[in-house]
Write an enzyme that holds these catalytic residues in place. Structure first.
Site, PDB file in Angstrom:
ATOM      1  N   SER A 105       0.818  -1.206   0.000  1.00 23.23           N
ATOM      2  CA  SER A 105       0.000   0.000   0.000  1.00 23.23           C
ATOM      3  C   SER A 105       0.856   1.261   0.000  1.00 23.23           C
ATOM      4  O   SER A 105       1.648   1.489  -0.908  1.00 23.23           O
ATOM      5  CB  SER A 105      -0.959  -0.047   1.190  1.00 23.23           C
ATOM      6  OG  SER A 105      -1.923   0.969   1.120  1.00 23.23           O
ATOM      7  N   ASP A 244      -2.301   6.198  -3.393  1.00 21.57           N
ATOM      8  CA  ASP A 244      -1.148   5.542  -2.774  1.00 21.57           C
ATOM      9  C   ASP A 244      -0.656   4.438  -3.700  1.00 21.57           C
ATOM     10  O   ASP A 244      -1.149   4.290  -4.819  1.00 21.57           O
ATOM     11  CB  ASP A 244      -1.486   5.013  -1.378  1.00 21.57           C
ATOM     12  CG  ASP A 244      -2.598   3.974  -1.396  1.00 21.57           C
ATOM     13  OD1 ASP A 244      -3.355   3.927  -2.383  1.00 21.57           O
ATOM     14  OD2 ASP A 244      -2.717   3.206  -0.421  1.00 21.57           O
ATOM     15  N   ASP A 246      -0.929   1.241  -4.057  1.00 21.19           N
ATOM     16  CA  ASP A 246      -1.824   0.238  -4.651  1.00 21.19           C
ATOM     17  C   ASP A 246      -3.179   0.825  -5.004  1.00 21.19           C
ATOM     18  O   ASP A 246      -4.093   0.101  -5.384  1.00 21.19           O
ATOM     19  CB  ASP A 246      -1.983  -0.977  -3.732  1.00 21.19           C
ATOM     20  CG  ASP A 246      -2.761  -0.675  -2.464  1.00 21.19           C
ATOM     21  OD1 ASP A 246      -2.797   0.508  -2.048  1.00 21.19           O
ATOM     22  OD2 ASP A 246      -3.321  -1.618  -1.869  1.00 21.19           O
ATOM     23  N   ASP A 248      -5.727   2.100  -3.412  1.00 22.54           N
ATOM     24  CA  ASP A 248      -6.981   1.856  -2.719  1.00 22.54           C
ATOM     25  C   ASP A 248      -7.395   3.052  -1.870  1.00 22.54           C
ATOM     26  O   ASP A 248      -8.404   3.002  -1.175  1.00 22.54           O
ATOM     27  CB  ASP A 248      -6.929   0.574  -1.875  1.00 22.54           C
ATOM     28  CG  ASP A 248      -5.926   0.640  -0.733  1.00 22.54           C
ATOM     29  OD1 ASP A 248      -5.162   1.623  -0.635  1.00 22.54           O
ATOM     30  OD2 ASP A 248      -5.910  -0.313   0.079  1.00 22.54           O
TER      31      ASP A 248
END
Length: 452
Positions: A105, A244, A246, A248
């Site tokens: 993340s 960010d 990833d 999400d």
């Protein structure tokens, strides 16, 4: 032994905490556990989708995960570099039995993580994660011959995911006339974000969109907004969006470079959904760390805020249990359950821009529905976090502080999930008042439950 799974999968320094051996063993255990609880169809071989963010360590960890799943008799589809919510969507869209995302993340490049999704693209609950941990390293009967899993690659699945994002806006989702700067954090959204916004007619300027495996989240993205704030002003853009690693989560920046945080994003989307009669039970889900200003603003518009523990998984649990359609965190994890089973930064950004287009208002005007109360937090280190929650003197002081603040603020004491730290957060009508009360309580916690 400490629990292996954290608040969002298994995470650590790649090749030190999170090794190829551990990744392989986790994948085997996950295949066995999910199979036994009935996710796998009985009349076919189980299938799994595997995606990753651009971290260099994701290359060898992806190979380990695929090897583990295939050795356990699972057919694996490798979808390449894709956002975490993309894996969740594709698991559901392809009727796969499970999904695996390799990402840490917003964490720095040396870290990596493994997130599992069950059928439907849903994150695992605590019981399933515990069951996977218990099965690590156990003896098992290995399939042979034609019973071993097969591995294929479908890099075109990312286009299917982009089509889903765009389709969520409906027929009135044009973004023509809006200029947006997108910070991809040199991460998994570097292709999907630009494609989605340009498809809808927005003028797009990209920054930090050249991942090389080593620069993910490096002074960019949702945890480092400086470059985005400057770029929005320099380009004369209407909106800036930061994802960010990833993708999400999503934070926004207005035309003057001012931050629009996750609480304000929730407020904007909640009003839009209520206006369209799509905000189920007139409720938005947030965590205990969300700003009190969100609750006060929503109350003025007849919307209730349901508060959960910190972590998007707990937000999602409340949404699933009660049928709520919107929830999220101050950090920018926003879940729109009509379109996603997890937080999706690009989806969130698209709907923010669409709200600007349909109302003709700037993002600053839309965010003004909520006034953020001053919020001060101190991390008290080296303390017994368990005792802090039951110490009578600390609890008495917290109650007194809450009485002192009344309707103008609140106090939250929260233990860290991973280290001997207690987080003391205070909201008040002024920064000075919040700071004074916060430090007063932090000093008391340190004095009462110090490990030193």
């Amino acid at each position: 032994m400490a629990r292996l799974f954290g608040t969002d999968g298994v995470r650590g320094v790649a090749n030190q905490d999170l090794t190829a051996e551990l990744a392989l063993d986790l994948s085997v255990a996950a295949a066995h556990v999910l199979g036994e609880v009935g996710f796998f169809g009985r009349d076919r071989r189980p299938t799994a989708l595997v995606g990753r963010d651009p971290r260099a360590s994701g290359e060898f960890l992806e190979s380990a995960v695929i090897a583990g799943l295939a050795s356990a008799g699972v057919d694996v589809v490798r979808v390449g570099i894709v956002p975490t919510p993309g894996v969740a969507f594709l698991v559901n869209a392809h009727n796969a039995d499970l999904g695996v995302m390799l990402s840490a993340s917003h964490n720095p490049m040396p870290d990596n993580g493994i997130k599992f999704f069950s059928r439907g693209g849903v994150k695992l609950d605590d019981l399933l994660e515990d069951a996977i941990e218990e099965r690590l390293g156990e003896d098992w009967q290995r399939p042979t011959g034609d019973r071993v899993g097969r591995v294929t690659t479908d890099l075109g699945a990312i286009e299917e995911y982009v089509a889903h994002l765009v389709g969520s806006l409906g027929s009135d989702g044009s973004l023509e006339g809006i200029t947006v700067v997108l910070d991809a954090a040199n991460g998994a959204s570097w292709m999907t974000a630009q494609a989605a916004f340009e498809t809808q007619g927005a003028t797009v300027h990209m920054i930090h969109h050249t991942p090389d495996g080593l620069n993910i989240n490096e002074d960019c993205g949702s945890t480092h907004l400086g470059d985005l704030q400057r770029a929005v002003v320099e380009k004369g853009a209407d909106l800036g969006l930061a994802f960010d690693g990833d993708a999400d989560r999503c934070l926004a920046v207005d035309a003057n470079g001012e931050l629009i945080d996750g609480d304000q994003i929730l407020a904007i989307l909640a009003l839009a959904l209520k206006e369209d009669r799509k905000l189920n039970s007139d409720t938005v889900v947030a965590t205990i760390m969300s700003n009190l200003g969100l609750t006060l603003a929503m109350r003025e518009h007849g919307i209730r805020v349901d508060q959960t523990k910190v972590g998007d998984r707990y937000v999602l649990e409340s949404m699933n249990a009660n049928g709520f359609t919107l929830g999220g965190e101050q950090s920018g994890h926003v879940i729109m359950s009509d379109f996603a089973t997890t937080g999706d930064g690009v989806l969130t950004g698209l709907h923010l821009a669409a709200r600007m287009a349909t109302t003709g208002k700037s993002i600053a005007e839309l965010a003004a529905v909520m006034t953020r109360l001053p919020q001060v937090m101190v991390n008290v280190k080296g303390v017994d976090k368990t005792r802090a929650g039951i110490d009578p003197e600390i609890q008495s002081a917290v109650s007194a502080a809450n009485r002192e603040l009344g309707d103008t603020g609140r106090v939250v004491l929260r233990p860290s999930g991973t280290e001997p730290v207690v987080r003391v957060m205070v909201e008040a009508d002024t920064t000075e008042r919040a700071t004074e009360i916060c430090h007063r309580l932090a000093d008391l916690v340190k004095a009462r439950v110090s490990l030193g």
